[in-house]
Design an enzyme around this catalytic site. Structure first.
Site, PDB file in Angstrom:
ATOM      1  CG  HIS A   1      51.752  25.751  38.950  1.00 31.83           C
ATOM      2  ND1 HIS A   1      50.545  25.200  39.344  1.00 31.83           N
ATOM      3  CD2 HIS A   1      52.449  25.988  40.093  1.00 31.83           C
ATOM      4  CE1 HIS A   1      50.521  25.126  40.680  1.00 31.83           C
ATOM      5  NE2 HIS A   1      51.656  25.585  41.152  1.00 31.83           N
TER       6      HIS A   1
ATOM      7  CG  ASP B   1      52.973  21.674  44.887  1.00 32.56           C
ATOM      8  OD1 ASP B   1      54.200  21.824  44.754  1.00 32.56           O
ATOM      9  OD2 ASP B   1      52.179  22.619  45.113  1.00 32.56           O
TER      10      ASP B   1
ATOM     11  CG  HIS C   1      50.361  25.750  44.980  1.00 32.77           C
ATOM     12  ND1 HIS C   1      51.630  25.630  45.510  1.00 32.77           N
ATOM     13  CD2 HIS C   1      49.846  26.904  45.451  1.00 32.77           C
ATOM     14  CE1 HIS C   1      51.877  26.683  46.265  1.00 32.77           C
ATOM     15  NE2 HIS C   1      50.806  27.476  46.261  1.00 32.77           N
TER      16      HIS C   1
ATOM     17  CG  ASP D   1      54.070  23.496  47.932  1.00 28.91           C
ATOM     18  OD1 ASP D   1      53.593  22.343  47.893  1.00 28.91           O
ATOM     19  OD2 ASP D   1      54.092  24.256  46.936  1.00 28.91           O
TER      20      ASP D   1
END
Ligand code: SP5
Ligand code: ZN
Length: 344
Positions: free
Chosen positions: A157, A193, A195, A282
């Protein structure tokens, strides 16, 4: 498999973060590193302290003044009035507010994009070590063919000049750029991931020499919200070299593996000199902040399919939060990857 790490990883110790009006325990805990490290050691992998390759490979991806800010802000915290245990901000620059201030108080809101990325006493050492682990793993694939970087904190990120989503330096991007320079070839990034890898997308968005793909929960109602949509395909000469595969919340192994197979076909067509897998765990069914239902078998199948590309591969740790399945899923991924490479 060789596991590159830095012993400073546990020194970044965020305590809490502000979530929709409440302070909650920060999910990105130092124990993520110790749990994953102990699991790989117990499973017989070779733990290697990452060499220190200095700032140059970090600056090949990140803005110099941003890196200087991260490195110095803790020592200069007296310039941010009221700071005690951690440097954190409640004001944030937005794209339409394009003035970069001189003072540290303004800079914290310029470089830190949300309240999940405090800077505390050990933050820089951990962040720097995570980047070095990624660089060392990239340097190792020349002879080994693959390596794992136990990066903590995570990185995908983080943009060239901002921290956010628990991330400070974009370890995955740093590894990719290191590989590109060393191999003088095109590099693919595959982010699994849960995200979207928004920082990674941002870093390479206008480039065609690094092909970025991310499989993640639809950002329409999930972090990082403002990027990760299927129509984001790159800009300028990078047009066509970014690919997002958003999936609904609740996605299970079958659907996830179909998207993965689609992404792998695109990588095969790109014929990269090397691949970086941004391995967020995740997406796991019992992850405390995830929203997919990926099982241990799903991670193993993904690893096997990725390994079968036969491309030199750096596997860089991204998200994946404390739960029983976390270390088991990492072991399943690494074992399946290695077995597929060794033709077992
Ligand atoms: C690298 C990575 O996976 N970053 C994720 C950033 C997610 N930020 C939003 C977190 C929302 C946390 N909700 C916590 C619920 C705890 N019970
Ligand atoms: Zn994540």
């Amino acid at each position: 498999m060789r596991i590159f790490h830095d012993a400073n990883a546990a020194r970044h110790d965020p305590t809490q973060f502000f979530r929709r009006g409440t302070l909650i325990a920060h999910p990105e805990q130092p124990e993520r590193y110790t749990v994953l490290r102990d699991a790989v050691v117990a499973d017989g992998h070779e733990l290697v302290q990452a060499a220190d390759s200095g700032l140059a490979p970090i600056l090949a991806v990140h803005d110099e003044s941003y890196v200087g800010f991260l490195r110095d802000i803790w020592e200069r915290r007296a310039e941010v009035p009221g700071i005690v245990d951690e440097v954190l901000t409640g004001h944030f620059a937005r794209p339409q507010m394009h003035r970069k201030p001189d003072g540290m108080l303004g800079l914290v809101g310029y470089y830190l994009a949300d309240t999940s990325t405090p800077v505390r006493a050990g933050t820089w050492d951990a962040v720097y070590g995570a980047a070095q682990a990624a660089i060392a793993a990239a340097d190792a694939v020349h002879d080994a063919g693959y390596a794992y970087a136990l990066c903590r904190p995570p990185g995908h990120h983080a943009y060239a000049d901002s921290a956010g989503g628990f991330c400070y330096l974009n370890n995955t991007s740093i590894a990719a750029e290191r590989l590109r320079q060393r191999l003088q070839g095109r590099i693919a990034i595959l982010d699994i991931d849960v995200h979207h890898g928004n920082g990674t997308q941002g870093i390479f968005y206008a480039r065609r020499d690094v092909f970025t793909q991310s499989i993640h929960a639809d950002p329409a109602n999930y972090f990082p919200f403002y990027a990760g949509y299927a129509d984001e395909t790159g800009r300028g000469e990078g047009q066509g070299f970014n690919r997002n595969l958003p999936l609904p919340q609740g996605t299970d192994d079958a659907t996830w593996l179909i998207a993965l197979s689609d992404a792998l076909s695109a990588i095969a067509a790109y014929q990269p000199a090397a691949l970086v897998v941004a391995l967020g765990l995740d997406a796991a069914a019992d992850d405390p902040i995830g929203c997919f239902k990926i099982t241990r078998l799903g991670f193993a199948e993904a690893a096997q399919a990725i390994a079968r590309l036969g491309v030199p591969t750096v596997i860089a740790q991204e998200g994946g939060y404390l739960c029983e399945a976390l270390p088991r899923n990492l072991i399943a991924f690494l074992s399946a990857f290695e077995a597929a490479r060794q033709g077992k």
